[in-house]
Design a protein around this motif. Structure first.
Motif, PDB file in Angstrom:
ATOM      1  N   LEU A 156     -21.379  -3.362 -19.075  1.00  0.00           N
ATOM      2  CA  LEU A 156     -21.659  -4.270 -20.181  1.00  0.00           C
ATOM      3  C   LEU A 156     -22.569  -5.372 -19.656  1.00  0.00           C
ATOM      4  CD1 LEU A 156     -21.079  -5.335 -23.075  1.00  0.00           C
ATOM      5  CD2 LEU A 156     -19.147  -6.584 -22.074  1.00  0.00           C
ATOM      6  N   LEU A 157     -23.720  -5.555 -20.299  1.00  0.00           N
ATOM      7  CA  LEU A 157     -24.676  -6.588 -19.897  1.00  0.00           C
ATOM      8  C   LEU A 157     -24.603  -7.754 -20.861  1.00  0.00           C
ATOM      9  CD1 LEU A 157     -27.134  -7.664 -18.279  1.00  0.00           C
ATOM     10  CD2 LEU A 157     -28.581  -6.359 -19.859  1.00  0.00           C
ATOM     11  N   SER A 158     -24.448  -8.953 -20.317  1.00  0.00           N
ATOM     12  CA  SER A 158     -24.496 -10.193 -21.104  1.00  0.00           C
ATOM     13  C   SER A 158     -25.596 -11.064 -20.530  1.00  0.00           C
ATOM     14  CB  SER A 158     -23.157 -10.935 -21.043  1.00  0.00           C
ATOM     15  OG  SER A 158     -22.122 -10.140 -21.582  1.00  0.00           O
ATOM     16  N   ASP A 159     -26.325 -11.717 -21.417  1.00  0.00           N
ATOM     17  CA  ASP A 159     -27.485 -12.525 -21.042  1.00  0.00           C
ATOM     18  C   ASP A 159     -27.213 -13.969 -21.450  1.00  0.00           C
ATOM     19  OD1 ASP A 159     -30.032 -13.355 -20.352  1.00  0.00           O
ATOM     20  OD2 ASP A 159     -31.058 -11.873 -21.587  1.00  0.00           O
ATOM     21  N   PHE A 160     -27.207 -14.886 -20.491  1.00  0.00           N
ATOM     22  CA  PHE A 160     -26.941 -16.301 -20.746  1.00  0.00           C
ATOM     23  C   PHE A 160     -28.219 -17.082 -20.462  1.00  0.00           C
ATOM     24  CE2 PHE A 160     -23.043 -14.207 -19.513  1.00  0.00           C
ATOM     25  CZ  PHE A 160     -22.161 -14.615 -20.500  1.00  0.00           C
ATOM     26  N   GLU A 161     -28.702 -17.822 -21.472  1.00  0.00           N
ATOM     27  CA  GLU A 161     -30.017 -18.452 -21.331  1.00  0.00           C
ATOM     28  C   GLU A 161     -30.060 -19.942 -21.665  1.00  0.00           C
ATOM     29  OE1 GLU A 161     -33.521 -15.610 -21.984  1.00  0.00           O
ATOM     30  OE2 GLU A 161     -32.217 -15.273 -23.723  1.00  0.00           O
ATOM     31  N   THR A 162     -28.922 -20.586 -21.799  1.00  0.00           N
ATOM     32  CA  THR A 162     -28.956 -22.020 -22.075  1.00  0.00           C
ATOM     33  C   THR A 162     -28.022 -22.769 -21.138  1.00  0.00           C
ATOM     34  OG1 THR A 162     -27.150 -22.156 -23.689  1.00  0.00           O
ATOM     35  CG2 THR A 162     -29.338 -21.506 -24.530  1.00  0.00           C
ATOM     36  N   GLN A 163     -28.256 -24.047 -21.033  1.00  0.00           N
ATOM     37  CA  GLN A 163     -27.417 -24.868 -20.162  1.00  0.00           C
ATOM     38  C   GLN A 163     -26.025 -25.074 -20.725  1.00  0.00           C
ATOM     39  OE1 GLN A 163     -29.131 -28.772 -19.724  1.00  0.00           O
ATOM     40  NE2 GLN A 163     -29.847 -28.763 -21.835  1.00  0.00           N
ATOM     41  N   ASN A 164     -25.803 -24.733 -21.988  1.00  0.00           N
ATOM     42  CA  ASN A 164     -24.488 -24.885 -22.613  1.00  0.00           C
ATOM     43  C   ASN A 164     -23.609 -23.654 -22.478  1.00  0.00           C
ATOM     44  OD1 ASN A 164     -25.211 -27.479 -23.537  1.00  0.00           O
ATOM     45  ND2 ASN A 164     -26.276 -26.566 -25.267  1.00  0.00           N
ATOM     46  N   ASP A 165     -24.143 -22.570 -21.939  1.00  0.00           N
ATOM     47  CA  ASP A 165     -23.374 -21.327 -21.810  1.00  0.00           C
ATOM     48  C   ASP A 165     -22.275 -21.471 -20.772  1.00  0.00           C
ATOM     49  OD1 ASP A 165     -24.765 -19.753 -23.684  1.00  0.00           O
ATOM     50  OD2 ASP A 165     -26.320 -19.279 -22.219  1.00  0.00           O
ATOM     51  N   VAL A 166     -21.162 -20.804 -21.052  1.00  0.00           N
ATOM     52  CA  VAL A 166     -20.069 -20.695 -20.086  1.00  0.00           C
ATOM     53  C   VAL A 166     -19.831 -19.209 -19.857  1.00  0.00           C
ATOM     54  CG1 VAL A 166     -17.643 -21.156 -19.595  1.00  0.00           C
ATOM     55  CG2 VAL A 166     -19.015 -22.870 -20.804  1.00  0.00           C
ATOM     56  N   ILE A 167     -19.933 -18.809 -18.617  1.00  0.00           N
ATOM     57  CA  ILE A 167     -19.764 -17.411 -18.230  1.00  0.00           C
ATOM     58  C   ILE A 167     -18.336 -17.234 -17.738  1.00  0.00           C
ATOM     59  CG2 ILE A 167     -20.568 -15.625 -16.629  1.00  0.00           C
ATOM     60  CD1 ILE A 167     -23.170 -17.467 -16.436  1.00  0.00           C
ATOM     61  N   SER A 197     -23.062 -22.616 -16.952  1.00  0.00           N
ATOM     62  CA  SER A 197     -24.454 -22.506 -16.505  1.00  0.00           C
ATOM     63  C   SER A 197     -24.939 -23.821 -15.915  1.00  0.00           C
ATOM     64  CB  SER A 197     -25.361 -22.112 -17.672  1.00  0.00           C
ATOM     65  OG  SER A 197     -25.157 -20.783 -18.031  1.00  0.00           O
ATOM     66  N   SER A 198     -24.499 -24.919 -16.496  1.00  0.00           N
ATOM     67  CA  SER A 198     -24.913 -26.228 -15.990  1.00  0.00           C
ATOM     68  C   SER A 198     -24.429 -26.462 -14.559  1.00  0.00           C
ATOM     69  CB  SER A 198     -24.416 -27.340 -16.914  1.00  0.00           C
ATOM     70  OG  SER A 198     -23.011 -27.287 -17.034  1.00  0.00           O
ATOM     71  N   ASP A 199     -23.301 -25.851 -14.168  1.00  0.00           N
ATOM     72  CA  ASP A 199     -22.828 -25.964 -12.785  1.00  0.00           C
ATOM     73  C   ASP A 199     -23.672 -25.106 -11.846  1.00  0.00           C
ATOM     74  OD1 ASP A 199     -20.809 -27.744 -13.435  1.00  0.00           O
ATOM     75  OD2 ASP A 199     -19.303 -26.161 -13.687  1.00  0.00           O
ATOM     76  N   ILE A 200     -24.083 -23.939 -12.326  1.00  0.00           N
ATOM     77  CA  ILE A 200     -24.920 -23.060 -11.504  1.00  0.00           C
ATOM     78  C   ILE A 200     -26.237 -23.748 -11.168  1.00  0.00           C
ATOM     79  CG2 ILE A 200     -26.250 -20.905 -11.475  1.00  0.00           C
ATOM     80  CD1 ILE A 200     -24.039 -19.714 -13.286  1.00  0.00           C
ATOM     81  N   TYR A 201     -26.809 -24.406 -12.177  1.00  0.00           N
ATOM     82  CA  TYR A 201     -28.134 -24.997 -12.022  1.00  0.00           C
ATOM     83  C   TYR A 201     -28.092 -26.505 -11.739  1.00  0.00           C
ATOM     84  CZ  TYR A 201     -30.157 -20.600 -13.584  1.00  0.00           C
ATOM     85  OH  TYR A 201     -30.541 -19.291 -13.675  1.00  0.00           O
TER      86      TYR A 201
END
Length: 126
Positions: A77-88, A99-103
């Motif tokens: 299953l592929l999921s694509d996260f492209e905003t700073q508000n995403d939580v994976i 995502s904000s923690d990753i970046y």
């Protein structure tokens, strides 16, 4: 267990073989020059590991994380996260990862082309 593995040449593949029995999650940062290799060839190799369940490919020049999750029948299953508000949700660890923690601390204005790509995903001109 969490392993962050970077394999840059075939000479280092033996290092990966030492941990393949317990490798569940791999997180990689891909550059523009390696992302196609990472998405296809490396991912194919990782899929051959019986314990491997989850793969995150983090792009370095923009807000984008690709998450691959192993499903029943060796489907992915592929999921694509492209905003700073995403939580994976790291399914293999049952942990959220913003995502904000990753970046955190990344300055996207220093991209390879010298353009400000912070606005690439928002549509705003900056």
């Amino acid at each position: 267990m969490l392993f962050v593995v970077e394999i840059s040449t075939k000479k280092t593949l033996w290092l990966f073989d030492l941990v393949n029995v317990i490798t569940v999650l791999i997180v990689e940062v891909a550059s523009k020059s390696t992302k196609n290799y990472d998405r296809v060839d490396k991912f194919d190799y990782y899929c051959s590991l019986p314990s491997f369940q989850e793969y995150l490919l983090v792009e370095q020049c923009r807000w984008r994380v690709l998450q691959h999750l192993r499903q029943e029948g060796d489907r992915w299953l592929l999921s694509d996260f492209e905003t700073q508000n995403d939580v994976i949700t790291l399914a293999s660890l049952n942990l959220p990862l913003a995502s904000s923690d990753i970046y955190a601390g990344v300055d996207f204005t220093l991209s390879e082309e010298g353009t400000d790509i912070r606005n690439e995903n928002t549509g705003r001109v900056g």
